[in-house]
Design an enzyme around this catalytic site. Structure first.
Site, PDB file in Angstrom:
ATOM      1  N   CYS A 345      46.102  -2.870 -57.947  1.00  7.98           N
ATOM      2  CA  CYS A 345      46.989  -2.121 -56.905  1.00  7.98           C
ATOM      3  C   CYS A 345      46.589  -1.873 -55.762  1.00  7.98           C
ATOM      4  CB  CYS A 345      46.937  -0.470 -57.687  1.00  7.98           C
ATOM      5  SG  CYS A 345      47.924  -0.457 -59.179  1.00  7.98           S
ATOM      6  N   ILE A 346      47.270  -1.697 -54.754  1.00  7.64           N
ATOM      7  CA  ILE A 346      46.712  -1.951 -53.225  1.00  7.64           C
ATOM      8  C   ILE A 346      47.815  -0.954 -52.440  1.00  7.64           C
ATOM      9  CG2 ILE A 346      48.247  -3.932 -52.883  1.00  7.64           C
ATOM     10  CD1 ILE A 346      46.136  -4.825 -50.883  1.00  7.64           C
ATOM     11  N   LEU A 347      47.266  -0.210 -51.600  1.00 10.15           N
ATOM     12  CA  LEU A 347      47.930   0.862 -50.878  1.00 10.15           C
ATOM     13  C   LEU A 347      47.291   1.137 -49.579  1.00 10.15           C
ATOM     14  CD1 LEU A 347      49.885   3.207 -50.701  1.00 10.15           C
ATOM     15  CD2 LEU A 347      48.199   4.653 -51.688  1.00 10.15           C
ATOM     16  N   THR A 348      47.959   1.263 -48.429  1.00  4.04           N
ATOM     17  CA  THR A 348      47.924   1.563 -47.147  1.00  4.04           C
ATOM     18  C   THR A 348      48.460   3.066 -47.036  1.00  4.04           C
ATOM     19  OG1 THR A 348      47.742  -0.724 -46.313  1.00  4.04           O
ATOM     20  CG2 THR A 348      47.591   1.373 -44.687  1.00  4.04           C
ATOM     21  N   GLN A 353      50.175   3.114 -42.087  1.00  2.51           N
ATOM     22  CA  GLN A 353      50.843   1.909 -42.092  1.00  2.51           C
ATOM     23  C   GLN A 353      51.649   1.542 -40.950  1.00  2.51           C
ATOM     24  OE1 GLN A 353      53.698   3.605 -45.337  1.00  2.51           O
ATOM     25  NE2 GLN A 353      52.086   3.429 -46.909  1.00  2.51           N
ATOM     26  N   ARG A 355      50.408  -0.833 -39.294  1.00  3.32           N
ATOM     27  CA  ARG A 355      49.477  -1.213 -38.105  1.00  3.32           C
ATOM     28  C   ARG A 355      48.488  -2.413 -38.509  1.00  3.32           C
ATOM     29  NH1 ARG A 355      47.044   4.774 -37.530  1.00  3.32           N
ATOM     30  NH2 ARG A 355      45.639   3.705 -36.182  1.00  3.32           N
ATOM     31  N   GLY A 356      49.008  -2.916 -39.401  1.00  3.63           N
ATOM     32  CA  GLY A 356      48.212  -4.397 -39.877  1.00  3.63           C
ATOM     33  C   GLY A 356      46.937  -3.932 -40.887  1.00  3.63           C
ATOM     34  N   LYS A 359      47.470  -5.791 -44.326  1.00  4.67           N
ATOM     35  CA  LYS A 359      47.238  -7.325 -44.214  1.00  4.67           C
ATOM     36  C   LYS A 359      45.734  -7.556 -44.241  1.00  4.67           C
ATOM     37  CE  LYS A 359      50.420  -9.537 -42.682  1.00  4.67           C
ATOM     38  NZ  LYS A 359      51.605  -9.962 -41.785  1.00  4.67           N
ATOM     39  N   GLU A 379      48.336  -8.870 -59.205  1.00  9.37           N
ATOM     40  CA  GLU A 379      49.058  -8.783 -60.502  1.00  9.37           C
ATOM     41  C   GLU A 379      50.544  -8.819 -60.398  1.00  9.37           C
ATOM     42  OE1 GLU A 379      45.741  -5.927 -63.067  1.00  9.37           O
ATOM     43  OE2 GLU A 379      47.969  -5.526 -63.191  1.00  9.37           O
ATOM     44  N   SER A 392      54.081 -12.123 -46.164  1.00 10.57           N
ATOM     45  CA  SER A 392      53.617 -12.505 -44.914  1.00 10.57           C
ATOM     46  C   SER A 392      52.416 -12.943 -44.592  1.00 10.57           C
ATOM     47  CB  SER A 392      54.077 -10.923 -44.031  1.00 10.57           C
ATOM     48  OG  SER A 392      53.496 -11.065 -42.817  1.00 10.57           O
TER      49      SER A 392
END
Ligand SMILES: [Zn+2]
Length: 489
Positions: A345-348, A353, A355-356, A359, A379, A392
């Protein structure tokens, strides 16, 4: 004037007034998920049918268009015959936000409620004129359509009675104890309710109004299974360093006098400028990992919380100032993945958010894979927003390599899919799907060639100028562990 007395019940659908992005009134169709009465006034929790769930909200009766009220169809409101709730696809969003989540980690763990909706992405593909040509030596297999098209999936809730204790004790952590009047374990979603239809309604509704985290106030987008008695609070206070949740500012202040953390627990394995990454073992820092999951669930629709954090590592990205290392975002990763997953799982977090940072998180996950000497992939299924972020990242990473290729003795440069995969640690399938997505692959006189149009090159250069913050591999101090040889997690 005729008066109608109709009772609006859960499952009813009708147009509801809301403001769009331009602050104009619109009347999209919405479903009533819940009704409550506050000081004699009825409030309705609505889900706008073609909108993301994060826009769900409580509205007053004057915002409902009663003339177009539709009563629930029988099967729409009740669970399906196997006891699982019915599914409802959400619409893909247009914006790119760094949110990505998955289901696989859920299915192996003992979870209660899982609602998984995977929205597919479509992109119009335009023919690209021949310009630069690169020949991949390996043929290009076609992708399974399931990777392109979203499917709604449901996972089976865990057996009752297999509840895990949130605090296993014996750790060196500041435990989430009852000294602040807060129960020791987060609520197991739905364990307090008997029927699954109620379960479904409960977890479809945002339950936390506002979270104070350091200098930020966050408005949750989705349900998160914080203890029920905390859901009535106007603000839930989190210690921004250990992520412990507290019911009042006073409790937080008292906690801060005892809490010595000024950074996430675990090892700082990367630092460049003000950006650091901390590696946290889900077994050694169970409380922190669980608190992180509770916070993350507020912004992730596609996963539910896992109480068993043992099989995971958490990589938390922070930004430093004189007060400490402030959490910006994170990703989790299985200690051992048989399917080459390098992100679960991945979250900013919302204040960071667009603002790069998303990435940067993705880039970091591939730098870890490079050190491990492996290729990796997130996943599946990817959330709609996650897919956009990854697309992206993959596009930029692959184009960077293609554009750096030099002609070989005046011949067109050549590179294979395998070589791209080895250089970037991006799994071969993702390289191929990205090349297809960018519409770079052409079949020409018996071989596959990649063609880069001026549009693609210009677009890439513009995008790279915006990526001022990059991961510097020289600043990464990371030794991969072989978890399979450790005997235990
Ligand atoms: Zn703390």
């Amino acid at each position: 004037m005729t008066m109608f007395f109709v009772e609006i019940v859960e499952g009813c659908r009708l147009p509801v007034l809301r403001k769009n992005q331009e602050h104009e009134d619109e009347w999209p169709l919405a479903e009533i998920l819940s009704v409550k009465e506050v000081s004699g006034r009825k409030l309705f929790y609505v889900h706008y049918i073609d909108f993301n769930k994060r826009l769900d909200e409580w509205v007053t009766a004057d915002r409902l268009d009663m003339k177009k009220l539709q009563f629930p169809k029988k099967e729409a409101k009740t669970p399906t015959k196997n006891g699982l709730p019915t599914s409802r696809p959400s619409s893909p969003e247009r914006e790119v936000v760094s949110v990505y989540c998955t289901t696989k980690c859920l299915s192996q763990l003992n979870l209660r409620i899982i609602l998984v909706e995977n929205a597919g992405q479509k992109r119009k593909v335009e023919p690209v004129p021949l310009a630069t040509q690169v020949s991949p030596a390996t043929p290009v297999p076609s992708l399974p359509s399931s990777q392109q098209n979203g499917t709604a999936r449901r996972l089976i809730p865990a057996q009752p009675g297999r509840k895990r204790k949130a605090n296993c004790g014996g750790t060196d952590e500041d435990s989430q104890d009852s000294s602040d009047g807060i129960p020791s374990a987060p609520r197991m979603t739905g364990s307090l309710v008997s029927d699954r239809s109620h379960d479904d309604i409960v977890t479809r509704m945002k339950n936390i109004e506002c979270i104070e985290l350091g200098r930020h106030r966050l408005k949750p987008w989705y349900f998160s299974p914080y203890p029920q008695e905390l859901t009535a609070l106007p603000i839930l206070y989190l210690c921004e360093f250990c992520l412990k949740y507290l019911k009042s500012l006073k409790c937080l202040q008292r906690h801060l006098t005892k809490c010595n953390l000024r950074h996430p627990p675990g090892n700082e394995i990367y630092r460049k400028g003000t950006i650091s990454f901390f590696e946290i073992d889900g077994r050694k820092n169970k409380n922190y990992s669980q608190n992180l999951c509770l916070l993350a669930k507020c912004f992730l629709d596609h996963k539910t919380l896992y109480y068993d954090t043992d099989p995971f590592l958490f990589y938390v990205m922070t930004e430093y100032d004189s007060k400490g290392f402030h959490i910006v975002g994170y990703f989790s990763k299985e200690k051992e993945s048989t399917e080459d997953y390098n992100v679960a799982c991945i979250l900013t977090l919302p204040p960071y958010q667009r603002r790069g940072y998303g990435k940067l998180l993705i880039e970091f996950s591939y730098e870890l894979s490079k050190v491990e000497g492996k290729t990796g992939t997130p996943e599946k299924p990817l959330s709609d927003l996650g897919l956009l972020s990854y697309r992206s990242y993959w596009s930029q990473t692959i184009l960077e390599i293609l554009m750096d290729l030099k002609p070989d003795n005046g011949e067109r440069p050549q590179i294979t899919i395998n070589e791209i995969s080895e250089i970037t640690s991006v799994k071969k399938e993702d390289v191929i799907s990205t090349l297809q997505y960018l519409n770079l692959i052409n079949y020409y006189k018996g071989q596959y060639i990649l063609t880069l149009s001026e549009d693609i090159v210009d677009g890439h250069e513009r995008a790279m100028q915006k990526r001022h913050s990059r991961i510097d591999p020289k600043c990464l101090h990371f030794t991969p562990k072989d978890w399979s040889k450790r005997g235990k997690w």
